[in-house]
Design a protein around this motif. Structure first.
Motif, PDB file in Angstrom:
ATOM      1  N   THR A  61      44.545  45.273 -80.890  1.00 19.87           N
ATOM      2  CA  THR A  61      43.333  44.662 -80.352  1.00 19.87           C
ATOM      3  C   THR A  61      43.388  43.154 -80.535  1.00 19.87           C
ATOM      4  OG1 THR A  61      42.134  44.856 -82.464  1.00 19.87           O
ATOM      5  CG2 THR A  61      41.905  46.677 -80.905  1.00 19.87           C
ATOM      6  N   SER A  63      40.490  40.336 -80.666  1.00 19.56           N
ATOM      7  CA  SER A  63      39.051  40.469 -80.842  1.00 19.56           C
ATOM      8  C   SER A  63      38.385  39.158 -81.236  1.00 19.56           C
ATOM      9  CB  SER A  63      38.750  41.521 -81.921  1.00 19.56           C
ATOM     10  OG  SER A  63      39.266  41.092 -83.169  1.00 19.56           O
ATOM     11  N   TYR A  65      35.072  38.112 -83.650  1.00 28.05           N
ATOM     12  CA  TYR A  65      34.062  38.513 -84.620  1.00 28.05           C
ATOM     13  C   TYR A  65      33.176  37.308 -84.884  1.00 28.05           C
ATOM     14  CZ  TYR A  65      31.895  39.928 -89.008  1.00 28.05           C
ATOM     15  OH  TYR A  65      30.986  40.240 -89.985  1.00 28.05           O
ATOM     16  N   VAL A  78      28.483  40.306 -84.232  1.00 25.98           N
ATOM     17  CA  VAL A  78      29.133  40.939 -83.084  1.00 25.98           C
ATOM     18  C   VAL A  78      30.617  41.090 -83.376  1.00 25.98           C
ATOM     19  CG1 VAL A  78      29.749  40.727 -80.646  1.00 25.98           C
ATOM     20  CG2 VAL A  78      27.482  40.017 -81.406  1.00 25.98           C
ATOM     21  N   TYR A  79      31.143  42.269 -83.108  1.00 20.08           N
ATOM     22  CA  TYR A  79      32.595  42.486 -83.090  1.00 20.08           C
ATOM     23  C   TYR A  79      32.961  42.949 -81.686  1.00 20.08           C
ATOM     24  CZ  TYR A  79      37.095  44.810 -83.588  1.00 20.08           C
ATOM     25  OH  TYR A  79      38.400  45.209 -83.403  1.00 20.08           O
ATOM     26  N   PHE A  80      33.760  42.133 -80.973  1.00 17.86           N
ATOM     27  CA  PHE A  80      34.080  42.406 -79.577  1.00 17.86           C
ATOM     28  C   PHE A  80      35.595  42.386 -79.370  1.00 17.86           C
ATOM     29  CE2 PHE A  80      34.429  40.552 -75.106  1.00 17.86           C
ATOM     30  CZ  PHE A  80      34.383  41.796 -74.506  1.00 17.86           C
ATOM     31  N   PHE A  82      38.027  42.262 -76.994  1.00 18.83           N
ATOM     32  CA  PHE A  82      38.038  42.030 -75.547  1.00 18.83           C
ATOM     33  C   PHE A  82      39.347  42.448 -74.881  1.00 18.83           C
ATOM     34  CE2 PHE A  82      38.897  38.026 -77.757  1.00 18.83           C
ATOM     35  CZ  PHE A  82      40.107  37.621 -77.209  1.00 18.83           C
ATOM     36  N   ASP A 111      35.750  49.502 -77.819  1.00 21.65           N
ATOM     37  CA  ASP A 111      34.407  49.754 -78.340  1.00 21.65           C
ATOM     38  C   ASP A 111      33.922  48.554 -79.147  1.00 21.65           C
ATOM     39  OD1 ASP A 111      34.427  52.194 -77.159  1.00 21.65           O
ATOM     40  OD2 ASP A 111      34.450  53.367 -79.016  1.00 21.65           O
ATOM     41  N   THR A 112      32.661  48.221 -78.957  1.00 20.63           N
ATOM     42  CA  THR A 112      32.085  46.987 -79.496  1.00 20.63           C
ATOM     43  C   THR A 112      30.970  47.289 -80.481  1.00 20.63           C
ATOM     44  OG1 THR A 112      32.642  45.758 -77.486  1.00 20.63           O
ATOM     45  CG2 THR A 112      30.860  44.867 -78.852  1.00 20.63           C
ATOM     46  N   ASN A 113      30.907  46.526 -81.565  1.00 20.55           N
ATOM     47  CA  ASN A 113      29.836  46.650 -82.551  1.00 20.55           C
ATOM     48  C   ASN A 113      28.894  45.459 -82.467  1.00 20.55           C
ATOM     49  OD1 ASN A 113      31.057  48.953 -83.509  1.00 20.55           O
ATOM     50  ND2 ASN A 113      31.782  48.055 -85.406  1.00 20.55           N
TER      51      ASN A 113
END
Length: 286
Positions: A61, A63, A65, A78-80, A82, A111-113
């Motif tokens: 990943t 990402s 953060y 946010v954790y994305f 991409f 999946d995103t948090n």
């Protein structure tokens, strides 16, 4: 032979452990981290915790953060991921070298948090915060010829957690300790989870040395069979304990670089090999 496994709760658990303990960001303070995480694996803990070997796979990943101080007590997180990539490597006959299965790959966002953290105790020797995290199933499932490639787990989960942290100054350094506990409510027939974590570290000059232990225990209350290959995922009733050392260096007051490793030392329905992460982080005032 074991069903093909790609277990994303491990990837997500490392981002879950990213959150900064019981401390919240100050108002209008922004912490950003761009990370690259990857793992290559062909060994798994089965449902009894025994190690078995299967076809080689990888998952990675790229990402973002972020933590932003909405107020001195309230932080948005946010954790994305991409860009997420799942790979199934080519398989050959060890005797004659003939190709038994071609390699495949699939990529998309993962999946995103999103989360909010509220500081319950912010001025005491031990700081305490509570968080609500929503896991958004925006990744893809059931991709590839056999349906085993994916970049998400296909279920919307909600997690509540508490963090307890403390730090004191010792000879110019700042050691700290954090404890975390949480309950993760999963949907789509997956079992709910108890999550826990311990983190300690020390900041000395521009260096930060961090050591984390975190894990998951299943409540075994889901309806999905943990022995079955479920829509490309086998992540129900997964359990593990992971250790993760990390080293960070601040290039300036505003940014730095980090490197970490995460390794499951025990588990079930979980891969064995370690994952690695490289990151660039920023501390900004907006």
């Amino acid at each position: 032979m074991i069903r093909y496994l790609t277990i994303f709760c491990f990837i997500l658990s490392t981002s879950y452990a990213e959150a900064g303990g019981g401390w919240t960001q100050g108002k209008k303070e922004l912490y950003l981290k761009f990370g690259q995480q990857w793992v290559i694996f062909n060994q798994f803990y089965d449902k009894d915790g025994a190690t078995i070997t299967d076809r080689s796979r990888s998952f990675g990943t790229t990402s973002l953060y972020a933590e932003y101080g909405i107020s001195d007590r309230l932080t948005g997180i946010v954790y994305f991921p991409f860009y997420s990539k799942s790979t199934l490597f080519e398989q050959k006959n060890s005797a004659n070298g003939m190709v038994l299965h071609d390699g495949e790959t699939f990529s998309s966002i993962g999946d995103t948090n999103i989360a909010i953290k509220y500081g319950l105790l912010t001025q005491s020797r031990i700081v305490v915060s509570a968080s609500l995290t929503l896991g958004l199933p925006v990744g893809e499932v059931n991709k590839g010829t056999d349906g085993s490639l994916q970049t998400g787990d296909g279920e919307f989960n909600q997690m509540i957690s508490l963090d307890f942290s403390s730090s004191i100054k010792v000879a110019g350094a700042y050691p700290y300790v954090s404890l975390n506990t949480g309950f993760n409510n999963r949907t789509e027939g997956f079992s709910d989870e108890f999550r826990y974590g311990f983190e300690t570290g020390i900041g000395a000059g521009k260096w930060n040395i961090i050591f984390k232990v975190f894990g998951v225990k299943s409540f075994y209350n889901g309806s999905v069979d943990d022995n079955l290959f479920f829509e490309g995922l086998l992540s129900n009733n997964t359990e593990y304990t992971i250790v993760s050392p990390e080293l960070a260096f601040k290039m300036s007051d505003k940014w730095g670089v980090s490197a970490s490793m995460a390794k499951a030392i025990s588990g079930q329905l979980m891969y064995v090999q370690p994952s690695y992460t490289m990151g660039v982080f920023f501390d900004l005032d907006i």
